[in-house]
Design an enzyme around this catalytic site. Structure first.
Site, short mmCIF file in Angstrom:
data_model
loop_
_atom_site.label_atom_id
_atom_site.label_comp_id
_atom_site.label_asym_id
_atom_site.label_seq_id
_atom_site.Cartn_x
_atom_site.Cartn_y
_atom_site.Cartn_z
N TYR A 148 15.54 1.38 8.75
CA TYR A 148 16.45 1.00 10.05
C TYR A 148 16.70 -0.43 10.23
CZ TYR A 148 18.03 1.21 15.10
OH TYR A 148 18.83 0.90 15.82
N LYS A 152 20.27 -2.63 9.72
CA LYS A 152 21.01 -3.43 10.95
C LYS A 152 20.91 -5.00 10.44
CE LYS A 152 21.70 -0.20 13.68
NZ LYS A 152 22.89 0.37 13.90
#
Length: 262
Positions: A148, A152
């Site tokens: 994750y 990002k």
């Protein structure tokens, strides 16, 4: 009137962008998987603000869904002047607890879709000599947080790089990096949030207001709250090993679970 296309538009930050841009008189293209909810949202925004609100059903975890949005962004008869890449999700649990298939879906939504949709949007914007792209990332981009956080971080680096390349054409690109935002996201995912400190929560509408102000200023990164700016500044000074352990535990405890939020 200008037109804004927003992915993950039905809730959270995406819905806040839709409300704010409609208030300012922008026509909208609302993108998500839940077509009934999209239609309800489009009707409400049209009736309240007298703007055109187009509905586009698309699952950005699939090639077909990405292609549908690419096609709309490439429509020169109905140009899009602002793209908000907001669709995304997270995985709860340690790395080995998450099936690799789910991690690959995350990379498709967070990276491949953002790359392809940004490319489609910027091509037309360059011809017109105006336009902007907001890619919604996360403060997780700045700390060790598995796939994750890595995805990002890719969004942030990609956005900054492209922003430099297209600035000469009058275009603006910005990565929006919020922390915890009060939306229905956690409730829909079945997650408890009682142990998240109250001061860490942000309001989605305030996040969008700060983001649009930063985009107007020409910033390529927006961290839309002084508290999180201070936290990210402290994170730069913390030892990477210590920071990795803290953020890994926080991610398993607090991390988001399933689509349409960030």
């Amino acid at each position: 009137m200008t037109t804004a296309l927003i992915t993950g538009a039905t809730s959270g930050i995406g819905a806040a962008f839709a409300r704010r841009l409609a208030t300012e008189g922008h026509n909208l293209v609302l993108v998500a998987r839940d077509v009934e909810r999209l239609r309800e949202q489009a009707t409400e925004l049209h009736d309240r603000h007298r703007v055109e609100a187009e509905v586009l059903k698309a699952d950005l975890a699939s090639d077909h869904g990405i292609e549908a949005v690419e096609k709309r962004l490439s429509d020169r008869m109905h140009p899009v002047d602002l793209l908000v890449n907001n669709a995304g999700f997270g995985q709860k649990g340690a790395f080995l607890d998450v099936p690799v298939e789910d991690e690959l879906v995350m990379l498709k939504v967070h990276c491949e879709a953002v790359l392809r949709l940004t490319t489609a949007a910027v091509a037309g914007m360059r011809t017109r000599g105006r336009g902007g792209v907001v890619n919604v990332a996360s403060t997780a981009a700045f700390v060790p947080r598995g796939t994750y956080g890595a995805s990002k971080a890719w969004v942030v680096q990609f956005t900054q790089g492209v922003a430099r390349d297209v600035r000469q054409y009058g275009l603006r690109l910005m990565a929006l990096c919020p922390g915890f935002v009060r939306t229905e996201f956690h409730e829909r995912a079945g997650m408890g949030t009682d142990n998240i400190p109250g001061w860490m929560w942000l309001d989605a509408d305030k996040v969008v207001t700060a983001a649009l102000a930063d985009l107007a200023r020409g910033r390529t990164i927006s961290i839309p709250d002084p508290r999180y700016k201070a936290l990210m500044g402290a994170a730069k000074l913390a030892p990477r090993g210590l920071l990795g352990g803290i953020t890994s535990k926080a991610g398993r405890k607090y991390g988001p679970v399933h689509p349409d939020g960030v």
